[in-house]
Design a protein around this motif. Structure first.
Motif, PDB file in Angstrom:
ATOM      1  N   PRO A 127      -5.903  39.101 -70.594  1.00 21.83           N
ATOM      2  CA  PRO A 127      -6.534  39.332 -69.292  1.00 21.83           C
ATOM      3  C   PRO A 127      -5.558  39.919 -68.276  1.00 21.83           C
ATOM      4  O   PRO A 127      -4.446  39.419 -68.118  1.00 21.83           O
ATOM      5  N   GLN A 128      -5.958  41.007 -67.612  1.00 26.54           N
ATOM      6  CA  GLN A 128      -5.087  41.710 -66.674  1.00 26.54           C
ATOM      7  C   GLN A 128      -5.756  41.758 -65.292  1.00 26.54           C
ATOM      8  O   GLN A 128      -6.497  42.702 -65.000  1.00 26.54           O
ATOM      9  N   PRO A 129      -5.485  40.773 -64.429  1.00 25.81           N
ATOM     10  CA  PRO A 129      -6.147  40.722 -63.120  1.00 25.81           C
ATOM     11  C   PRO A 129      -5.982  41.983 -62.278  1.00 25.81           C
ATOM     12  O   PRO A 129      -6.861  42.313 -61.479  1.00 25.81           O
ATOM     13  N   LEU A 130      -4.883  42.721 -62.466  1.00 25.79           N
ATOM     14  CA  LEU A 130      -4.686  43.939 -61.679  1.00 25.79           C
ATOM     15  C   LEU A 130      -5.433  45.146 -62.245  1.00 25.79           C
ATOM     16  O   LEU A 130      -5.405  46.221 -61.655  1.00 25.79           O
ATOM     17  N   GLY A 131      -6.085  44.962 -63.394  1.00 23.20           N
ATOM     18  CA  GLY A 131      -6.865  46.069 -63.955  1.00 23.20           C
ATOM     19  C   GLY A 131      -6.677  46.234 -65.441  1.00 23.20           C
ATOM     20  O   GLY A 131      -5.610  45.978 -65.991  1.00 23.20           O
TER      21      GLY A 131
END
Length: 258
Positions: free
Chosen positions: A214-218
């Motif tokens: 999971p990559q919260p920044l995109g």
């Protein structure tokens, strides 16, 4: 204190992160020797001992035996023993083979590309064989993982082994005492042609990967951000950081290891 008048070697420079990094450095005024299996200044296959020797001899010839920065990007993610031969043994042969050329420079730096996936999955048999520097045993362990239906762990295993080797090597006399910072950048999933072919273009696989990393920044992340970080890490301003794995992953490592 920029990149101009510095000579850099970039492996894996024909595409993806390697191409973006070579372009970034060239735009900043640096001289870049691009290495890959195709479309490069130095064409060499780093999965083989002969290819590794060719890389060192050709780079030495082209640079007069002095390089300021080394950025080892070359790697593949195939469920195959070739992945271990390239990502671990080929990368180390590049770093160690070109280390004397770095030692001849005033402000030498080296950085390798790792991967966020090294914290997600690994096969300890592959990792241990790599760290004992037994390439044939590592290739055999990788083949065993593939035959057991675990081919997906070969790539992260090669990167985990690289991380462990690098953390140790960075502190040794040949690197630290010689004044050569040695680090790694571990990208998350970024928007490259290889990633699109591998899983981004398939909706189901894309969903699985984005859930595992999971990559919260995109998702996926920008290639340019990785190139800029690699350039800085191999640049003259990085004079005091060594032995580090830098996660450029949109927050995935912090999410998975809070």
């Amino acid at each position: 204190m920029g990149h101009e008048e510095r000579t850099y070697v970039v492996t894996g420079a024909a595409s993806g992160i390697g191409a973006a990094t070579a372009d970034h450095l060239s735009a900043a005024g640096a001289r870049v020797v691009q290495c890959d299996v195709r479309d490069a200044d130095v064409t060499a296959d780093l999965t083989t001992p002969a290819g590794r020797e060719l890389l060192v001899s050709e780079v030495t010839r082209r640079t007069g035996g002095v390089i300021d920065g080394l950025i080892a990007v070359a790697g593949i993610a195939a469920p195959s023993p070739r992945t271990v031969r390239l990502n671990f043994f080929g990368t180390i042969a590049t770093l160690e083979g070109l280390r004397p050329l770095l030692a001849a420079a005033d402000r030498p730096r080296a950085v390798a590309v790792s991967s966020l996936s090294a914290i997600v999955a690994a096969d300890e048999h592959v990792v241990d064989a790599c760290l004992s520097m037994d390439e044939e045993a590592a290739a055999t362990a990788a083949t065993g993982a593939v035959e057991a239906g675990l081919g997906r762990v070969v790539y992260p295993s090669s990167k985990l082994a690289l991380n462990r080797w690098l953390r140790r090597a960075a502190l040794t006399p040949g690197w630290a005492k010689a004044g050569i910072p040695l680090n790694a950048v571990a990208p998350g999933v970024v928007d490259t042609e290889t990633a699109h072919k591998a899983f981004l273009d398939d909706a189901a696989t894309r969903a699985l990967v984005s859930a595992a990393m999971p990559q919260p920044l995109g998702f996926p992340g920008p290639v340019a951000a990785i190139a800029a970080l690699l350039a800085w890490t191999a640049g003259p301003e990085n004079s005091f950081m060594t032995g580090q794995i830098l996660y450029a992953d949109g927050g995935a490592e912090a999410t998975l290891r809070p």
